[in-house]
Motif scaffolding. Structure first.
Motif, PDB file in Angstrom:
ATOM      1  N   ALA A 185      41.022  39.286  42.050  1.00 36.37           N
ATOM      2  CA  ALA A 185      40.018  40.334  41.866  1.00 36.37           C
ATOM      3  C   ALA A 185      40.612  41.712  42.134  1.00 36.37           C
ATOM      4  CB  ALA A 185      38.827  40.078  42.788  1.00 36.37           C
ATOM      5  N   ASP A 186      41.401  41.825  43.205  1.00 36.83           N
ATOM      6  CA  ASP A 186      42.046  43.115  43.511  1.00 36.83           C
ATOM      7  C   ASP A 186      42.896  43.583  42.336  1.00 36.83           C
ATOM      8  OD1 ASP A 186      40.993  43.504  46.050  1.00 36.83           O
ATOM      9  OD2 ASP A 186      42.633  42.451  47.058  1.00 36.83           O
ATOM     10  N   LEU A 187      43.684  42.668  41.784  1.00 37.07           N
ATOM     11  CA  LEU A 187      44.571  43.035  40.680  1.00 37.07           C
ATOM     12  C   LEU A 187      43.769  43.427  39.446  1.00 37.07           C
ATOM     13  CD1 LEU A 187      47.327  43.305  39.357  1.00 37.07           C
ATOM     14  CD2 LEU A 187      47.305  40.845  38.926  1.00 37.07           C
ATOM     15  N   ALA A 194      44.201  51.325  35.937  1.00 41.22           N
ATOM     16  CA  ALA A 194      45.525  51.726  35.471  1.00 41.22           C
ATOM     17  C   ALA A 194      45.592  51.771  33.947  1.00 41.22           C
ATOM     18  CB  ALA A 194      46.582  50.765  36.016  1.00 41.22           C
ATOM     19  N   LEU A 195      44.955  50.826  33.287  1.00 38.80           N
ATOM     20  CA  LEU A 195      44.963  50.791  31.829  1.00 38.80           C
ATOM     21  C   LEU A 195      44.200  51.966  31.242  1.00 38.80           C
ATOM     22  CD1 LEU A 195      44.355  46.977  31.312  1.00 38.80           C
ATOM     23  CD2 LEU A 195      46.404  48.213  30.602  1.00 38.80           C
ATOM     24  N   ALA A 196      43.154  52.396  31.933  1.00 35.00           N
ATOM     25  CA  ALA A 196      42.398  53.552  31.450  1.00 35.00           C
ATOM     26  C   ALA A 196      43.278  54.796  31.451  1.00 35.00           C
ATOM     27  CB  ALA A 196      41.164  53.770  32.318  1.00 35.00           C
ATOM     28  N   ALA A 200      49.584  52.078  27.680  1.00 30.11           N
ATOM     29  CA  ALA A 200      50.883  51.460  27.388  1.00 30.11           C
ATOM     30  C   ALA A 200      51.180  50.287  28.320  1.00 30.11           C
ATOM     31  CB  ALA A 200      51.998  52.499  27.498  1.00 30.11           C
ATOM     32  N   LYS A 201      50.409  50.156  29.399  1.00 25.83           N
ATOM     33  CA  LYS A 201      50.587  49.018  30.304  1.00 25.83           C
ATOM     34  C   LYS A 201      49.972  47.741  29.738  1.00 25.83           C
ATOM     35  CE  LYS A 201      50.745  51.686  34.642  1.00 25.83           C
ATOM     36  NZ  LYS A 201      52.109  51.322  35.043  1.00 25.83           N
ATOM     37  N   SER A 202      49.375  47.824  28.569  1.00 25.29           N
ATOM     38  CA  SER A 202      48.791  46.634  27.943  1.00 25.29           C
ATOM     39  C   SER A 202      49.834  45.529  27.812  1.00 25.29           C
ATOM     40  CB  SER A 202      48.257  46.978  26.549  1.00 25.29           C
ATOM     41  OG  SER A 202      47.123  47.815  26.625  1.00 25.29           O
ATOM     42  N   ALA A 259      55.993  45.319  38.556  1.00 22.11           N
ATOM     43  CA  ALA A 259      56.544  46.513  37.922  1.00 22.11           C
ATOM     44  C   ALA A 259      55.459  47.385  37.303  1.00 22.11           C
ATOM     45  CB  ALA A 259      57.565  46.113  36.859  1.00 22.11           C
ATOM     46  N   ALA A 260      54.460  46.756  36.697  1.00 22.54           N
ATOM     47  CA  ALA A 260      53.428  47.516  35.988  1.00 22.54           C
ATOM     48  C   ALA A 260      52.331  48.045  36.901  1.00 22.54           C
ATOM     49  CB  ALA A 260      52.805  46.650  34.892  1.00 22.54           C
ATOM     50  N   PHE A 261      51.941  47.239  37.895  1.00 22.66           N
ATOM     51  CA  PHE A 261      50.758  47.585  38.688  1.00 22.66           C
ATOM     52  C   PHE A 261      51.033  47.752  40.178  1.00 22.66           C
ATOM     53  CE2 PHE A 261      49.311  45.151  34.947  1.00 22.66           C
ATOM     54  CZ  PHE A 261      48.581  46.156  34.330  1.00 22.66           C
ATOM     55  N   GLY A 262      52.282  47.540  40.594  1.00 23.02           N
ATOM     56  CA  GLY A 262      52.652  47.772  41.987  1.00 23.02           C
ATOM     57  C   GLY A 262      52.097  46.765  42.966  1.00 23.02           C
TER      58      GLY A 262
END
Length: 284
Positions: A185-187, A194-196, A200-202, A259-262
């Protein structure tokens, strides 16, 4: 950000409701066998992001009811993703390690070829493909062995059986990462925001707890932390036949997610302690 969640009483949906002020749609509000209705719900609520935490998860039943499983796991997510693409908002979708064949002993990377063993995995893979085909901003998170203080899961089953019996036989040749629903849930919440900011993180990512463990050793840790005295005897999968084949290797590489979301790979032993504490408090 206004976040719409499909799912209300499931493990991840419950944690999402606890962690954020989301709009959660249960089965009575969003019938996942009616994909068009799910898309309309997104338009009607006009959220800033959508998280799909609902799924057909009856792995064995899916073998004889693949049509329904496909409607829920495949068609509905595709229509949700298409609606999000039209609105220009992020769509976060939860998938599974069952899209892989479970071969080998190395962690599966997100770009590893898929080869599901059964109906459940096939329908979840169909959902992934439909989400990608929609062409919008999205994150697909494959996870495994989800556990929490609510719903039906391995931790609660072991606590019940361990209290009733002196000895249990548990499969020891299936290896994977138990994953607390709270961490998923946190992620999902981090990813939606982050996607908003950065479409490009898609992509497709993995979220599974560490360290990797067998079901038998997972049971031993459950009993150790809960103070239950119950012997665990290792058995092979062949001694516990089920209608649907289970992957023997459910190890997953989480590095792309970091890498993408830390977000670090969650330690399921810490999550288990929190789950047991919550269950103890609920009984008090």
């Amino acid at each position: 950000m206004k976040i719409l969640v499909f799912g209300k009483s499931g493990q991840v949906a419950t944690e999402l409701r606890r962690k954020a002020d989301v709009i959660a749609l249960g089965r009575d509000e969003a019938d996942l066998t009616d994909a068009a209705a799910c898309a309309r719900a997104i338009v009607d609520h006009a959220p800033g992001a959508v998280i799909n935490a609902a799924a057909y998860t009856a792995v064995d039943k899916a073998e004889s009811d693949e049509e329904t499983a496909l409607a829920v796991n495949g068609t509905a997510p595709g229509e949700m993703a298409a609606a999000c693409a039209r609105l220009g908002i992020p769509f976060v979708h939860i998938s599974t390690d069952y899209v892989f064949d479970g071969s080998g002993d190395q962690p599966f990377a997100a770009d590893h070829p898929t080869a599901p063993l059964g109906a459940y995995g096939r329908t979840k893979l169909a959902g992934e493909e439909a989400v990608r085909a929609a062409g919008g901003t999205h994150a697909i998170f494959r996870t495994s062995w989800v556990v929490s203080a609510h719903g039906n899961n391995f931790v609660k089953t072991m606590l019940r059986l361990g209290a009733e019996r002196d000895r249990l036989t548990i499969v020891a040749d299936q290896i994977g990462g138990p994953t607390p629903a709270a961490d998923i849930a946190d992620l999902c919440l981090v990813a939606a925001r982050a996607l908003a900011d950065d479409p490009a993180k898609s992509g497709t990512y993995h979220i599974s707890g560490g360290p990797d463990v067998s079901w038998a050793d997972f049971a031993r840790e459950i009993f150790s932390q809960s103070g239950i005295t119950c012997e665990v005897a290792d058995i092979p999968s062949s001694d516990y036949p089920t209608p649907a084949r289970r992957p023997q290797n459910s190890r997953m590489d989480n590095s792309a997610t970091k890498a993408a979301f830390g977000t670090d790979r969650p330690d399921w032993r810490v999550g288990l302690r929190d789950i047991l504490s919550e269950l103890k408090a609920a009984r008090a």
